[in-house]
Design a protein around this motif. Structure first.
Motif: not given
Length: 150
Positions: A67-88
């Motif tokens: 859970i993230h509470n973002l104040t004005a003009v803030r962001n939440f970012t994450w990175s990942f790789r899609e799984n091989f079976f395209h079910r991400t």
């Protein structure tokens, strides 16, 4: 004795089609990599006016991003790789004041990949709804309207 050359040739062509097709589909990118090898980035941006806070809770079947509470003009970012079976699949629940939205932010879809520039999906919460940045058109598209209640 029968020659195995036609069979070998057929197997080679089928292998190229099966393995090479994902690369061909993604050939519009400079990197020329299949989606499952691309490192994807999803960003949720608080674009609400009047310094309003944005509650964000994103997850997939395998990962709860917290859970993230973002104040004005803030962001939440994450990175990942899609799984091989395209079910991400990632989805988020967002809340502002007396309204909320629950929607998918990443799934295997060529149109989504195209809009995200084949690497980065940017979702911005604004006063009237949630927008997806279309990098190809250099614009934002309203994808989800706020629903009343929390």
């Amino acid at each position: 004795m029968r020659s195995s050359k036609p069979l070998n040739l057929l197997l080679l062509v089928l292998t190229i089609l099966v393995i090479g097709l994902p690369c061909f589909i993604v050939a519009t990118t400079k990197e020329w990599m299949p989606p499952e090898l691309t490192k994807w980035r999803v960003e949720i941006v608080n674009g609400l006016r009047n310094n309003a806070a944005l509650f964000v809770h994103c997850k997939s079947k395998e990962n709860d991003l917290g859970i993230h509470n973002l104040t004005a003009v803030r962001n939440f970012t994450w990175s990942f790789r899609e799984n091989f079976f395209h079910r991400t699949l990632f989805w988020c629940y967002l809340r502002k004041g007396d309204a909320h939205a629950n929607f998918n932010v990443f799934w295997h879809d060529v149109l989504l990949f195209y809009k995200c520039g084949w690497k980065s999906c940017v979702w911005t919460a604004k006063d009237d709804g949630i927008y997806l940045k279309d990098f190809i058109k250099d614009s934002e598209e309203l994808c989800e309207k706020w629903k009343p209640g929390s």
